[in-house]
Design a protein around this motif. Structure first.
Motif, PDB file in Angstrom:
ATOM      1  N   PHE A  39      45.290 -50.189 -54.875  1.00 18.22           N
ATOM      2  CA  PHE A  39      44.963 -48.764 -54.790  1.00 18.22           C
ATOM      3  C   PHE A  39      43.464 -48.514 -54.890  1.00 18.22           C
ATOM      4  N   LYS A  40      42.731 -49.379 -55.575  1.00 21.82           N
ATOM      5  CA  LYS A  40      41.277 -49.237 -55.577  1.00 21.82           C
ATOM      6  C   LYS A  40      40.720 -49.619 -54.211  1.00 21.82           C
ATOM      7  N   HIS A  41      41.295 -50.663 -53.610  1.00 19.65           N
ATOM      8  CA  HIS A  41      40.864 -51.085 -52.269  1.00 19.65           C
ATOM      9  C   HIS A  41      41.155 -49.996 -51.235  1.00 19.65           C
ATOM     10  N   LEU A  42      42.264 -49.297 -51.393  1.00 14.72           N
ATOM     11  CA  LEU A  42      42.653 -48.236 -50.460  1.00 14.72           C
ATOM     12  C   LEU A  42      41.995 -46.906 -50.799  1.00 14.72           C
ATOM     13  N   LEU A  43      41.104 -46.905 -51.793  1.00 18.43           N
ATOM     14  CA  LEU A  43      40.364 -45.709 -52.211  1.00 18.43           C
ATOM     15  C   LEU A  43      41.304 -44.595 -52.670  1.00 18.43           C
ATOM     16  N   PRO A  90      36.258 -31.469 -42.276  1.00 19.30           N
ATOM     17  CA  PRO A  90      36.570 -32.848 -42.645  1.00 19.30           C
ATOM     18  C   PRO A  90      38.069 -33.098 -42.538  1.00 19.30           C
ATOM     19  N   LEU A  91      38.435 -34.317 -42.250  1.00 19.69           N
ATOM     20  CA  LEU A  91      39.850 -34.662 -42.147  1.00 19.69           C
ATOM     21  C   LEU A  91      40.453 -34.811 -43.540  1.00 19.69           C
ATOM     22  N   LEU A  92      41.761 -34.665 -43.618  1.00 18.33           N
ATOM     23  CA  LEU A  92      42.480 -34.664 -44.880  1.00 18.33           C
ATOM     24  C   LEU A  92      42.262 -35.971 -45.650  1.00 18.33           C
ATOM     25  N   GLY A  93      41.897 -35.856 -46.916  1.00 18.61           N
ATOM     26  CA  GLY A  93      41.788 -37.023 -47.786  1.00 18.61           C
ATOM     27  C   GLY A  93      40.426 -37.666 -47.845  1.00 18.61           C
ATOM     28  N   VAL A  94      39.496 -37.262 -46.971  1.00 19.42           N
ATOM     29  CA  VAL A  94      38.197 -37.938 -46.899  1.00 19.42           C
ATOM     30  C   VAL A  94      37.380 -37.716 -48.173  1.00 19.42           C
ATOM     31  N   PHE A  95      37.384 -36.512 -48.708  1.00 16.71           N
ATOM     32  CA  PHE A  95      36.596 -36.233 -49.918  1.00 16.71           C
ATOM     33  C   PHE A  95      37.089 -37.069 -51.097  1.00 16.71           C
ATOM     34  N   CYS A  96      38.407 -37.169 -51.267  1.00 19.41           N
ATOM     35  CA  CYS A  96      38.966 -37.966 -52.361  1.00 19.41           C
ATOM     36  C   CYS A  96      38.641 -39.447 -52.179  1.00 19.41           C
ATOM     37  N   ALA A  97      38.766 -39.945 -50.955  1.00 17.10           N
ATOM     38  CA  ALA A  97      38.457 -41.349 -50.694  1.00 17.10           C
ATOM     39  C   ALA A  97      36.970 -41.632 -50.907  1.00 17.10           C
ATOM     40  N   LEU A 180      31.320 -42.421 -46.341  1.00 20.60           N
ATOM     41  CA  LEU A 180      32.091 -41.647 -45.363  1.00 20.60           C
ATOM     42  C   LEU A 180      32.700 -42.543 -44.296  1.00 20.60           C
ATOM     43  N   LEU A 181      31.937 -43.537 -43.856  1.00 26.01           N
ATOM     44  CA  LEU A 181      32.474 -44.483 -42.872  1.00 26.01           C
ATOM     45  C   LEU A 181      33.654 -45.258 -43.451  1.00 26.01           C
ATOM     46  N   GLU A 182      33.512 -45.724 -44.705  1.00 27.59           N
ATOM     47  CA  GLU A 182      34.586 -46.475 -45.358  1.00 27.59           C
ATOM     48  C   GLU A 182      35.812 -45.591 -45.586  1.00 27.59           C
ATOM     49  N   ALA A 183      35.580 -44.357 -46.027  1.00 33.80           N
ATOM     50  CA  ALA A 183      36.698 -43.448 -46.279  1.00 33.80           C
ATOM     51  C   ALA A 183      37.485 -43.185 -45.004  1.00 33.80           C
ATOM     52  N   ASN A 184      36.786 -42.914 -43.911  1.00 32.82           N
ATOM     53  CA  ASN A 184      37.467 -42.650 -42.640  1.00 32.82           C
ATOM     54  C   ASN A 184      38.198 -43.883 -42.129  1.00 32.82           C
ATOM     55  N   ALA A 185      37.563 -45.050 -42.256  1.00 34.96           N
ATOM     56  CA  ALA A 185      38.201 -46.282 -41.799  1.00 34.96           C
ATOM     57  C   ALA A 185      39.457 -46.585 -42.617  1.00 34.96           C
ATOM     58  N   THR A 186      39.381 -46.408 -43.932  1.00 36.77           N
ATOM     59  CA  THR A 186      40.519 -46.681 -44.809  1.00 36.77           C
ATOM     60  C   THR A 186      41.687 -45.754 -44.500  1.00 36.77           C
ATOM     61  N   LEU A 187      41.374 -44.508 -44.154  1.00 41.22           N
ATOM     62  CA  LEU A 187      42.423 -43.526 -43.860  1.00 41.22           C
ATOM     63  C   LEU A 187      42.895 -43.587 -42.412  1.00 41.22           C
ATOM     64  N   GLY A 188      42.281 -44.466 -41.626  1.00 39.51           N
ATOM     65  CA  GLY A 188      42.706 -44.640 -40.244  1.00 39.51           C
ATOM     66  C   GLY A 188      42.132 -43.648 -39.269  1.00 39.51           C
ATOM     67  N   TYR A 189      41.048 -42.950 -39.673  1.00 43.03           N
ATOM     68  CA  TYR A 189      40.398 -41.990 -38.789  1.00 43.03           C
ATOM     69  C   TYR A 189      39.311 -42.707 -37.998  1.00 43.03           C
ATOM     70  N   SER A 190      39.720 -43.499 -37.037  1.00 47.97           N
ATOM     71  CA  SER A 190      38.781 -44.380 -36.344  1.00 47.97           C
ATOM     72  C   SER A 190      37.752 -43.629 -35.508  1.00 47.97           C
TER      73      SER A 190
END
Length: 279
Positions: A39-43, A90-97, A180-190
């Motif tokens: 869960f830490k890896h998945l932010l 912003p897309l859903l979840g990005v701020f939390c990630a 921001l790049l990591e958060a989007n990548a982790t959430l699948g917002y390529s």
């Protein structure tokens, strides 16, 4: 434990080892410790204190009036920044990630949650408004999630501003960009993109950005609104120009503002070779 989870989104290894969660684990294959690492890896989880973690997604929102009080408490020589998104939100979840990324030791100079005077509870920890400390630079950062952008306000003493403002500016832009790049990548917002800009000096309460270049700023909402950068705003120039990729060259109107003349007077100056127009 359950009260801390529901009230403050706090979890611990002991909490995740309770009987209610045992069906989620496989002995000697997948343990509560493995779940925390995943869960830490998945932010999803972020470090809170020793032995405690929290889930930003479960935090409570606060209303705009309280957010405004936090904004006003951040007085600093460094002007604030705004993160804008091409889809206008912003897309859903990005701020939390992004919050998890900032707190999970991804870089040499760590960010920590700011603590209140009792040194145990966070001074500002909400779903849409979080305050961090960066001890190396003696600075605090307030991140705010609004409907269509993120805001970044920096609190810095005059002494720290004099000694390390440029290094801090470079660091903040670099870390936010990577986060921001990591958060989007982790959430699948390529395909998601962002732009880190100076908060428009003529914001009028709408918290949008301004493109910077050639010692000038230009409002990203009303392109006719522009002006010359102050000395403190100019500190961001070299970092944000590279980051945005969309800084516009000065138009004739910009040049007129810079030289304090009308467009017609500027035409005369250009025709007399008094200045070189930038087109």
């Amino acid at each position: 434990e359950w009260q801390r989870f529901h009230g403050n989104a706090l979890v611990s290894l002991d909490f995740l080892s309770q009987e209610e969660f045992k069906k989620e684990y496989v002995p000697r294959v997948f343990s509560p410790t493995d779940l925390i690492k995943l869960f830490k890896h998945l932010l999803i989880f972020a470090d809170f204190t020793d032995g405690m973690l929290f889930m930003p997604a479960l935090l409570q929102d606060i209303e705009e009036e309280r957010i405004e009080s936090y904004r006003k408490s951040f007085s600093s020589p460094l002007p604030p920044l705004v993160v804008e998104f091409p889809h206008k939100a912003p897309l859903l979840g990005v701020f939390c990630a992004l919050t998890c990324f900032l707190l999970n030791d991804h870089f040499p100079d760590p960010w920590y949650l700011s603590k209140s005077s009792d040194r145990f509870s966070p001074s500002c920890l909400y779903h849409n408004c979080i305050q961090f400390d960066i001890p190396k630079y003696c600075a605090s950062v307030l991140l705010i999630e609004s409907f269509n952008r993120f805001e970044c306000h920096i609190s810095l003493s005059d002494v720290a501003f004099f000694h390390c403002s440029k290094r801090l500016c470079s660091f903040i832009v670099r870390v936010l960009d990577k986060g921001l790049l990591e958060a989007n990548a982790t959430l699948g917002y390529s395909s998601s993109q962002h732009s880190i800009k100076l908060l428009c000096p003529r914001d009028n309460g709408r918290s949008h950005g301004a493109t910077v270049g050639y010692g000038m700023w230009r409002c990203s909402v009303n392109v006719q609104s522009c002006g010359e950068l102050t000395a403190n705003q100019n500190i961001w120039l070299e970092f944000l120009t590279k980051q945005d990729g969309d800084s516009l060259p000065l138009t004739q109107s910009d040049m007129a503002v810079k030289y304090g003349v009308t467009d017609q007077q500027l035409d005369t100056m250009i025709s007399n070779d008094h200045i070189n127009a930038v087109s």
